[in-house]
Motif scaffolding. Sequence first.
Motif, PDB file in Angstrom:
ATOM      1  N   THR A 183      29.437   6.294  44.723  1.00  0.00           N
ATOM      2  CA  THR A 183      29.088   5.740  46.036  1.00  0.00           C
ATOM      3  C   THR A 183      29.457   4.267  46.146  1.00  0.00           C
ATOM      4  OG1 THR A 183      26.827   5.203  45.321  1.00  0.00           O
ATOM      5  CG2 THR A 183      27.194   7.373  46.311  1.00  0.00           C
ATOM      6  N   SER A 184      30.003   3.714  45.055  1.00  0.00           N
ATOM      7  CA  SER A 184      30.430   2.305  45.038  1.00  0.00           C
ATOM      8  C   SER A 184      31.946   2.183  45.021  1.00  0.00           C
ATOM      9  CB  SER A 184      29.843   1.597  43.818  1.00  0.00           C
ATOM     10  OG  SER A 184      28.446   1.727  43.770  1.00  0.00           O
ATOM     11  N   SER A 187      22.197   0.180  43.624  1.00  0.00           N
ATOM     12  CA  SER A 187      22.054  -1.031  42.832  1.00  0.00           C
ATOM     13  C   SER A 187      21.235  -2.019  43.651  1.00  0.00           C
ATOM     14  CB  SER A 187      23.431  -1.617  42.491  1.00  0.00           C
ATOM     15  OG  SER A 187      23.319  -2.722  41.636  1.00  0.00           O
ATOM     16  N   SER A 196      22.044   3.731  39.624  1.00  0.00           N
ATOM     17  CA  SER A 196      23.244   3.123  40.192  1.00  0.00           C
ATOM     18  C   SER A 196      24.403   4.095  40.112  1.00  0.00           C
ATOM     19  CB  SER A 196      23.580   1.833  39.433  1.00  0.00           C
ATOM     20  OG  SER A 196      22.540   0.888  39.586  1.00  0.00           O
ATOM     21  N   ASN A 197      25.149   4.230  41.212  1.00  0.00           N
ATOM     22  CA  ASN A 197      26.122   5.298  41.321  1.00  0.00           C
ATOM     23  C   ASN A 197      27.536   4.745  41.518  1.00  0.00           C
ATOM     24  OD1 ASN A 197      27.681   7.582  42.280  1.00  0.00           O
ATOM     25  ND2 ASN A 197      25.735   8.612  42.642  1.00  0.00           N
ATOM     26  N   VAL A 198      28.411   5.022  40.555  1.00  0.00           N
ATOM     27  CA  VAL A 198      29.798   4.547  40.632  1.00  0.00           C
ATOM     28  C   VAL A 198      30.536   5.212  41.787  1.00  0.00           C
ATOM     29  CG1 VAL A 198      32.010   4.455  39.421  1.00  0.00           C
ATOM     30  CG2 VAL A 198      29.893   4.003  38.176  1.00  0.00           C
ATOM     31  N   ARG A 214      26.204   0.641  53.203  1.00  0.00           N
ATOM     32  CA  ARG A 214      27.054   0.874  52.039  1.00  0.00           C
ATOM     33  C   ARG A 214      26.444   0.253  50.788  1.00  0.00           C
ATOM     34  NH1 ARG A 214      29.583   5.151  53.265  1.00  0.00           N
ATOM     35  NH2 ARG A 214      29.296   5.124  51.013  1.00  0.00           N
ATOM     36  N   ALA A 226      27.426  -3.990  45.005  1.00  0.00           N
ATOM     37  CA  ALA A 226      26.216  -4.282  45.774  1.00  0.00           C
ATOM     38  C   ALA A 226      26.044  -5.786  45.979  1.00  0.00           C
ATOM     39  CB  ALA A 226      24.995  -3.701  45.071  1.00  0.00           C
ATOM     40  N   PRO A 264      28.672  -0.544  40.375  1.00  0.00           N
ATOM     41  CA  PRO A 264      27.723  -0.688  41.486  1.00  0.00           C
ATOM     42  C   PRO A 264      27.103  -2.073  41.580  1.00  0.00           C
ATOM     43  CG  PRO A 264      27.324   1.342  40.266  1.00  0.00           C
ATOM     44  CD  PRO A 264      28.306   0.558  39.468  1.00  0.00           C
ATOM     45  N   ASN A 265      26.883  -2.708  40.427  1.00  0.00           N
ATOM     46  CA  ASN A 265      26.246  -4.023  40.436  1.00  0.00           C
ATOM     47  C   ASN A 265      27.101  -5.046  41.178  1.00  0.00           C
ATOM     48  OD1 ASN A 265      24.375  -5.974  39.900  1.00  0.00           O
ATOM     49  ND2 ASN A 265      24.600  -5.946  37.694  1.00  0.00           N
ATOM     50  N   THR A 292      24.658   2.346  47.096  1.00  0.00           N
ATOM     51  CA  THR A 292      25.143   2.150  45.724  1.00  0.00           C
ATOM     52  C   THR A 292      24.006   2.350  44.730  1.00  0.00           C
ATOM     53  OG1 THR A 292      24.664  -0.226  45.685  1.00  0.00           O
ATOM     54  CG2 THR A 292      26.849   0.447  46.488  1.00  0.00           C
TER      55      THR A 292
END
Length: 438
Positions: A197-198, A250, A193-195, A244, A207, A203-204, A248
């Motif tokens: 790209t979020s 996630s 999970s990538n902060v 998008r 997403a 990310p949770n 993320t």
Amino acid sequence: MLLKEKNYFILVFIHVILGFIIFNNPRLSVIYTILIFIVSFYFVIKTKNRNNEVLYAAAYIVGSEVFLRMTEGGILYEFGKYGVIIFTIIGMLYSGFSKNALSYWIFLILLIPGVFIAMETLDFGTEIRKTIIFNISGPVSLGVASLYTYNRKISINELNNILLLIGLPIISCAIYITLYIPDLKSVLTGNASNVETSGGFGPNQVATILGLGMFVFFSRLLFASSTRLLFIINLSLGLLMTYRGLVTFSRGGMITGFVMFVVLSCFVYFYTKQKLKLNYFFGIFITAFILIFSFSEYQTGGLMTKRYANQDAMGRTKESNLSGREVIAEFEINSFLEHPFFGIGVAKGLELRRDVSGEAIASHNEITRMMAEHGALGILALLILLFTPIFLFLDNRQHVYMLSFLLFWLLTINHAAMRIAAPSFVYALSLLKVHFNE
């Protein structure tokens, strides 16, 4: 362009521009928050909730919650849950609530013992009032909103408009994230999970709300795309949310949104007589979804497929299917077994995990959290939540969204607990008595 198309295009355009404006001047997010509350409050008071305006206000707040958090616009971190509680209470003051909603009074009462136990067991240095409110606000917002929506009559067009008001601020969120990281490959270091790209936020949660937005605009393809232009707009927005959300990394939120739409599509296909028309629609949808997933796979250099196949960046299968969350769930189940009747108290699980592991790791699973912190009363509360919408559905077959809404709540609380207001509010929408216009 038809008036209906023009108005819809203007609404979408405003929220696209809003994403650009707040990205370039994040301080305006605070003003946006204040305007949401003032305009919603004025709208409800002026109309005296004659047409369930409180649901429109709460829906917009729910849709904007994650966007406000990531842009630090929320005056209160729990603005979304408090907003749902405040407006549904106002709605009950104007329009009352069903006398048959006893199950949700029972649900709220079942939460009380866990609060009293927490007041006795939480550590001395803990801000007890703040900690309890933070952890109990999700279930309380669900209970209060459900009291208002229980068997309340509403048309399918009105429900579609409520969903649209959830989706509109998610457009701004998606635009903000797109501007935040224009070059995806520059920030990819693996397939966790990538902060970045979020949008620089969790990310949770991102997403989860993007998955819900994906469902909103794909569902409008079925119920609110009477012209080609509306179909193109809704399909484009749905694909934007999908892309998008996928990047993320996630998985929970996107899987949930996809399952919701599949269930809705199957339900509609089973009941409609226009199966040939739907076959064409599903063909377009599946083709578009494959294309956007393939594009995501290309943009991430093959990491997307590995993520959903539960592999690391090197292609090796991970030992855990749940990113280590099963360890927390096991801890909470053991806590329940040790305190089976009234549980360990609200928020006590976080302290116990900190004492054992040295890390204060929050639970991602509302089911095991309710078991641990509320004991057998928590299990009874969950059973009320699970079966009440199903019983209502037996006399409300026109509520085509019911199963999708219930699944959103159930799947979301299994991977993201109730950190945002969306699962509470969407669950409450499953209790509405929906009818189609002639």
